[in-house]
Write a protein that holds these residues in place. Structure first.
Motif, PDB file in Angstrom:
ATOM      1  N   ALA A 272      11.291  32.758  32.019  1.00 46.39           N
ATOM      2  CA  ALA A 272      10.117  33.774  32.694  1.00 46.39           C
ATOM      3  C   ALA A 272       8.990  32.739  33.310  1.00 46.39           C
ATOM      4  CB  ALA A 272       9.913  35.248  32.199  1.00 46.39           C
ATOM      5  N   ASP A 273       8.198  31.881  32.361  1.00 44.41           N
ATOM      6  CA  ASP A 273       6.882  31.584  32.462  1.00 44.41           C
ATOM      7  C   ASP A 273       7.162  30.136  32.423  1.00 44.41           C
ATOM      8  OD1 ASP A 273       4.571  30.785  33.667  1.00 44.41           O
ATOM      9  OD2 ASP A 273       3.018  31.672  32.206  1.00 44.41           O
ATOM     10  N   SER A 274       7.899  30.036  31.817  1.00 41.54           N
ATOM     11  CA  SER A 274       8.414  28.530  30.343  1.00 41.54           C
ATOM     12  C   SER A 274       6.526  28.643  29.817  1.00 41.54           C
ATOM     13  CB  SER A 274       7.909  27.226  31.204  1.00 41.54           C
ATOM     14  OG  SER A 274       8.988  26.625  32.578  1.00 41.54           O
ATOM     15  N   SER A 275       6.788  29.679  30.067  1.00 43.43           N
ATOM     16  CA  SER A 275       5.417  30.144  28.974  1.00 43.43           C
ATOM     17  C   SER A 275       6.286  29.907  27.148  1.00 43.43           C
ATOM     18  CB  SER A 275       4.505  30.891  28.981  1.00 43.43           C
ATOM     19  OG  SER A 275       3.735  30.465  30.465  1.00 43.43           O
ATOM     20  N   VAL A 276       6.481  29.202  26.777  1.00 42.20           N
ATOM     21  CA  VAL A 276       6.637  29.297  25.305  1.00 42.20           C
ATOM     22  C   VAL A 276       5.771  28.421  23.672  1.00 42.20           C
ATOM     23  CG1 VAL A 276       8.346  28.896  23.789  1.00 42.20           C
ATOM     24  CG2 VAL A 276       8.990  29.347  25.775  1.00 42.20           C
ATOM     25  N   GLY A 277       5.490  28.230  23.372  1.00 39.57           N
ATOM     26  CA  GLY A 277       4.644  28.116  22.489  1.00 39.57           C
ATOM     27  C   GLY A 277       5.545  27.688  20.804  1.00 39.57           C
ATOM     28  N   SER A 278       5.644  26.296  20.436  1.00 35.17           N
ATOM     29  CA  SER A 278       5.687  26.123  18.603  1.00 35.17           C
ATOM     30  C   SER A 278       5.400  26.725  17.478  1.00 35.17           C
ATOM     31  CB  SER A 278       6.758  24.099  18.909  1.00 35.17           C
ATOM     32  OG  SER A 278       6.614  24.732  17.610  1.00 35.17           O
ATOM     33  N   VAL A 279       5.942  27.445  16.818  1.00 39.09           N
ATOM     34  CA  VAL A 279       4.862  28.335  15.851  1.00 39.09           C
ATOM     35  C   VAL A 279       4.700  27.281  14.757  1.00 39.09           C
ATOM     36  CG1 VAL A 279       5.272  30.486  17.189  1.00 39.09           C
ATOM     37  CG2 VAL A 279       6.935  29.452  15.527  1.00 39.09           C
ATOM     38  N   PHE A 280       6.265  26.645  15.103  1.00 36.71           N
ATOM     39  CA  PHE A 280       6.503  25.916  13.518  1.00 36.71           C
ATOM     40  C   PHE A 280       5.351  24.824  13.127  1.00 36.71           C
ATOM     41  CE2 PHE A 280       6.376  21.518  11.247  1.00 36.71           C
ATOM     42  CZ  PHE A 280       7.037  22.130  10.315  1.00 36.71           C
ATOM     43  N   VAL A 281       4.166  25.199  11.514  1.00 37.66           N
ATOM     44  CA  VAL A 281       2.513  24.091  11.084  1.00 37.66           C
ATOM     45  C   VAL A 281       3.201  23.980  10.339  1.00 37.66           C
ATOM     46  CG1 VAL A 281       0.941  25.165  10.786  1.00 37.66           C
ATOM     47  CG2 VAL A 281       1.451  26.743  12.301  1.00 37.66           C
ATOM     48  N   PRO A 282       2.708  22.429   9.986  1.00 38.72           N
ATOM     49  CA  PRO A 282       3.104  21.743   8.771  1.00 38.72           C
ATOM     50  C   PRO A 282       2.743  22.049   7.839  1.00 38.72           C
ATOM     51  CG  PRO A 282       1.564  20.007  10.493  1.00 38.72           C
ATOM     52  CD  PRO A 282       2.077  22.235  11.157  1.00 38.72           C
ATOM     53  N   ASN A 283       3.006  22.217   6.950  1.00 38.32           N
ATOM     54  CA  ASN A 283       2.618  22.362   5.237  1.00 38.32           C
ATOM     55  C   ASN A 283       1.987  20.586   4.193  1.00 38.32           C
ATOM     56  OD1 ASN A 283       4.705  22.836   4.417  1.00 38.32           O
ATOM     57  ND2 ASN A 283       4.987  22.804   2.158  1.00 38.32           N
ATOM     58  N   ASP A 284       0.872  20.215   3.724  1.00 40.02           N
ATOM     59  CA  ASP A 284       0.635  19.550   3.167  1.00 40.02           C
ATOM     60  C   ASP A 284       1.486  19.283   1.783  1.00 40.02           C
ATOM     61  OD1 ASP A 284      -1.325  18.425   5.317  1.00 40.02           O
ATOM     62  OD2 ASP A 284      -2.870  19.790   4.163  1.00 40.02           O
ATOM     63  N   ILE A 285       1.172  18.703   0.635  1.00 40.16           N
ATOM     64  CA  ILE A 285       2.224  18.234  -0.328  1.00 40.16           C
ATOM     65  C   ILE A 285       2.157  19.154  -1.532  1.00 40.16           C
ATOM     66  CG2 ILE A 285       2.878  15.924  -0.435  1.00 40.16           C
ATOM     67  CD1 ILE A 285       0.701  14.951  -1.979  1.00 40.16           C
ATOM     68  N   ASP A 286       1.524  19.886  -1.291  1.00 35.89           N
ATOM     69  CA  ASP A 286       0.895  21.239  -2.282  1.00 35.89           C
ATOM     70  C   ASP A 286       1.014  22.082  -1.685  1.00 35.89           C
ATOM     71  OD1 ASP A 286      -1.216  21.005  -0.053  1.00 35.89           O
ATOM     72  OD2 ASP A 286      -2.844  20.859  -1.362  1.00 35.89           O
ATOM     73  N   GLY A 287       1.107  22.533  -0.247  1.00 36.37           N
ATOM     74  CA  GLY A 287       2.189  23.849   0.171  1.00 36.37           C
ATOM     75  C   GLY A 287       0.925  23.939   1.107  1.00 36.37           C
ATOM     76  N   VAL A 288       0.042  23.982   0.891  1.00 37.99           N
ATOM     77  CA  VAL A 288      -1.045  24.654   1.763  1.00 37.99           C
ATOM     78  C   VAL A 288      -1.186  23.943   2.650  1.00 37.99           C
ATOM     79  CG1 VAL A 288      -3.442  24.517   1.871  1.00 37.99           C
ATOM     80  CG2 VAL A 288      -2.251  24.447  -0.343  1.00 37.99           C
ATOM     81  N   TYR A 289      -1.223  24.735   4.303  1.00 35.84           N
ATOM     82  CA  TYR A 289      -1.606  24.828   5.388  1.00 35.84           C
ATOM     83  C   TYR A 289      -2.852  24.371   6.013  1.00 35.84           C
ATOM     84  CZ  TYR A 289       3.652  26.393   6.002  1.00 35.84           C
ATOM     85  OH  TYR A 289       4.722  26.517   5.553  1.00 35.84           O
ATOM     86  N   ARG A 290      -2.820  23.266   6.545  1.00 37.93           N
ATOM     87  CA  ARG A 290      -4.100  22.894   6.626  1.00 37.93           C
ATOM     88  C   ARG A 290      -4.275  22.152   8.444  1.00 37.93           C
ATOM     89  NH1 ARG A 290      -3.901  20.866   1.042  1.00 37.93           N
ATOM     90  NH2 ARG A 290      -5.050  22.129  -0.021  1.00 37.93           N
TER      91      ARG A 290
END
Length: 735
Positions: free
Chosen positions: A166-184
């Motif tokens: 439709a508009d090539s407007s797609v964003g990757s929603v993957f967010v990496p977590n750190d080794i302690d499982g927290v997303y920073r």
């Protein structure tokens, strides 16, 4: 002397500098992750980011001032809307339409649409057309790899969204977590394997819409930042930035349920049907969201807000005093990342060179302070240790205060763990260095003095090395020399084995007495013995100790002589000389081999006095300074004003006879009294009266050596008087 001491000090500090630098380099290698990575240190470092957020608290922005608004899909949505989740795509089309009517600048839908709508293609078509119409919408996309090296894998890639075209407007929603499982962290893009093709991450894709960039634009990866438009986003690592969380979950951004966006005059909610009345929260002319400017120029993110969505993440922030409540829905996580990009209040970490420099500075500072403290010699060593611990704790506290301050005021992530590691390891390093230095010092002291000092003195030096100064210094000491009279004749009467046995017996006895009286055995030279009192251990009266030792040695010589006579061995006569004066003491020799000894004219004089005994037929000769220091405890008599060979200045010398408290030989005291009167007459040039007086002394003790000498000398002066300028000085022609 001073230059040698200064050189030693400089060398010591160079060693400390090198050791501290080595510790700093070790911290860089093992803690800073330059060559190795250790989960323990990484977890510790990450935890301080969370503590920094907790110390700082929420950023001082009102909800109205923030650019991002969240539209939630909640449990309320499910009970209020006619259709249950997952909703028809037409719902999102209506939301896009209404939000654009309300003035929204950009819209992000944090939902992936991988398959066509099960309720019919018309629903997909509505959303497709809305995206194409407004061109300010981003939908969620996915990639197949979920790690820090996120890549996409299909040749005809639509990033798991049927609306990509439709508009090539797609964003990757993957967010990496750190080794302690927290997303920073937040990644700016994902990359296709084997191709230079990228897709922007969800928040960066929404930022494209805000900045008016093409839908396919992605951040340029430069050495120190991700660059998109006029935004330079500092790197946390090679693939991500740090999210500057603005506040805890559910309390930071304006949030409206999707029901309130959908409920316009053309949409009926369950409640409206049930009560047969229109509410129209969105476009009511009096209170509707369409008219109150809530969404004007705002960026709106739509996403799940219920636990069954499995879209909850552990993050760095939590409600105050409730660190366990640190979960945040994905849409709010993206909102924090996007708001960070919009405010450009990025969290920055110190560069590796700057961090390395700080590690080095804190290492050197800690090592220098602690080493200097531990160098203080005191009987209250525990106070020094407590002071060192307090200083180390203060440095650590300073690092923490500085880190919290720089985080809150300058968005700077301070290298807390590496600096704390540098401080602690340098404290430990300085302690180990001090221990090894003291151990080496004790070993050196024991090796250097165990054969020359009383064991108790050696132990005292080991326990209190501050009492020892091994560098050269000038100080008042008492030097002692002894020699066996006529040693050549003595040795000729014995074979080599027997001679060594007798010498060992004699020298062992003399050495024991020296050590017992706190003397330092300097050296043996054949049968001669040299000893020093007052170094390396300070003594209250070095002369008194030396004199006591000399008297005890003469007593031991008499005992050995009596024993040897019974065994048919040669007679043992030992002459001794003691001088007290300033002399140089310290390590003398080369860099590989040296001895702790004394040197100087005062030492040579002591040796000359030992030899001068032969002239006066005495056993122990001492100098005037020595006599001054012992006259209250010792019986001495003046022998002469003597000029020794090689010198021009006369010295007054005395015979050491006995210790007052133990002396009961009335005959000897009588001889000394008569002799002293004769010496006084002799110096007054009353030689006839003096001759008679010395004769009287010899009548009391015919073997009194000084009286014999002066009887002969006086008789000579009677026959051949000395010149008018004669001052009673006698020049010793031999050594």
């Amino acid at each position: 002397m001073a230059s040698s001491s200064s050189a030693n000090t400089i060398r010591t500090w160079i060693y400390r500098l090198l050791l501290s630098t080595a510790i700093a380099v070790s911290v860089m290698i093992f803690v800073q992750d330059i060559l190795f990575e250790f989960d323990f240190f990484d977890r510790f470092s990450l935890s301080f980011i969370d503590r920094s957020f907790a110390k700082r608290g929420p950023l001082n922005y009102s909800k109205d001032s923030l650019d991002v608004i969240i539209i939630s899909i909640s449990d309320k949505s499910e009970t209020t809307l006619p259709e249950r989740f997952p909703f028809p795509r037409s719902y999102y089309a209506r939301a896009v339409h209404n939000l654009n009517r309300a003035g929204a600048k950009a819209i992000g839908i944090d939902l992936t649409f991988e398959q066509p709508d099960a309720r019919g293609a018309n629903h997909d078509e509505e959303l497709f057309k809305s995206i194409q119409q407004y061109r300010n919408v981003v939908v969620a996309g996915k990639t197949d790899m979920k790690n820090d090296e996120v890549t996409v894998q299909r040749a005809e890639e639509n990033f798991h969204s049927i609306f990509y075209s439709a508009d090539s407007s797609v964003g990757s929603v993957f967010v990496p977590n750190d080794i302690d499982g927290v997303y920073r962290r937040y990644m700016p893009f994902a990359k296709m394997p084997g191709q230079e093709r990228y897709i922007a991450s969800f928040s960066f894709a929404v930022l494209n819409k805000v900045l008016g960039l093409p839908s396919t634009a992605y951040a340029e990866n430069t050495p120190d930042a991700f660059v998109i438009g006029d935004h330079r986003v500092p790197k946390y690592d090679d693939v991500s930035m740090l999210i500057n969380y603005h506040g805890p979950a559910g309390k930071t951004f304006k949030e409206f349920d999707i029901v309130n966006i959908l409920d316009d005059k053309d949409f009926q909610t369950v409640e409206e049907k049930e009560f047969r009345t229109s509410i129209n929260v969105f476009d009511d002319p009096d209170y509707g969201l369409l008219h109150d400017g809530t969404f004007k120029d705002k960026i709106v993110l739509i996403g799940p807000y219920f636990s069954e969505s499995k879209d909850l993440f552990n993050v760095s922030v939590s409600e105050e005093g409730m660190s366990e409540r640190n979960q945040m829905y994905g849409v709010e996580l993206h909102a924090n990342a996007l708001q960070t990009l919009l405010h450009q209040n990025y969290l920055r970490r110190i560069s590796v060179p700057s961090e390395s420099f700080l590690i080095l500075i804190f290492s050197l500072l800690t090592f220098a302070i602690v080493s200097s403290l531990k160098s203080i010699r005191t009987q209250y060593a525990f106070i020094v240790e407590i002071a060192a611990v307090i200083i180390v704790a203060g440095l650590i506290d300073g690092v923490l205060i500085l880190s919290y301050y720089t985080f809150a005021e300058h968005n700077l992530v301070f290298p807390v763990v590496t600096l704390i590691a540098a401080v602690i390891l340098n404290y430990v390093g300085s302690a180990v260095y001090q221990y090894l230095t003291e151990r080496k010092q004790k070993t050196m002291i024991k090796g250097m003095f165990s054969q020359y000092l009383n064991p108790s003195v050696v132990n005292e030096l080991i326990a209190h090395p501050e009492k020892l100064r091994l560098g050269g210094e000038k100080k008042e000491l008492s030097v002692f020399f002894s020699d066996i009279a006529s040693f050549t004749n003595f040795s000729e009467k014995l074979d080599a084995v027997e001679l060594v046995q007798l010498l060992n017996e004699y020298l062992s006895s003399m050495t024991d007495i020296i050590l017992k009286n706190d003397g330092t055995l300097d050296k043996y030279v054949g049968d001669a013995v040299m000893a020093v009192w007052g170094a390396p251990m300070e003594l209250r009266n070095s002369a008194l100790n030396a004199c006591r030792a000399a008297l005890q040695m003469q007593a031991a010589v008499r005992a050995i002589d009596a024993k040897w006579k019974d065994e048919g061995k040669p007679e043992l006569i030992v002459r001794m000389g003691i001088n007290t004066d300033y002399m140089v003491v310290g390590n003398v020799g080369g860099s590989k081999r040296f001895d702790y000894t004394v040197i100087g004219d005062a030492v040579n004089l002591g040796s000359r006095m030992e030899g001068a005994n032969k002239t006066y037929n005495t056993r122990i000769m001492i100098s005037e300074r020595t006599q001054e220091m012992v006259k209250d405890e010792m019986i001495c008599r003046e022998l002469d004003l003597l000029v020794v060979k090689g010198k021009t200045k006369p010295i007054r010398v005395f015979e050491l006879i006995a210790e007052k408290k133990d002396f009961k030989d009335e005959k000897k005291l009588q001889v000394i009294d008569v002799y002293s009167k004769g010496l006084e007459l002799y110096r007054q040039r009353k030689f006839k009266e003096a001759l008679q007086t010395f004769y009287d002394a010899l009548q009391i003790d015919e073997d009194d050596g000084p009286s014999q000498l002066y009887f002969i000398r006086t008789d000579k002066y009677i026959k051949s008087p000395p010149p008018d300028d004669w001052n009673g000085v006698f020049e010793l022609k031999t050594k």
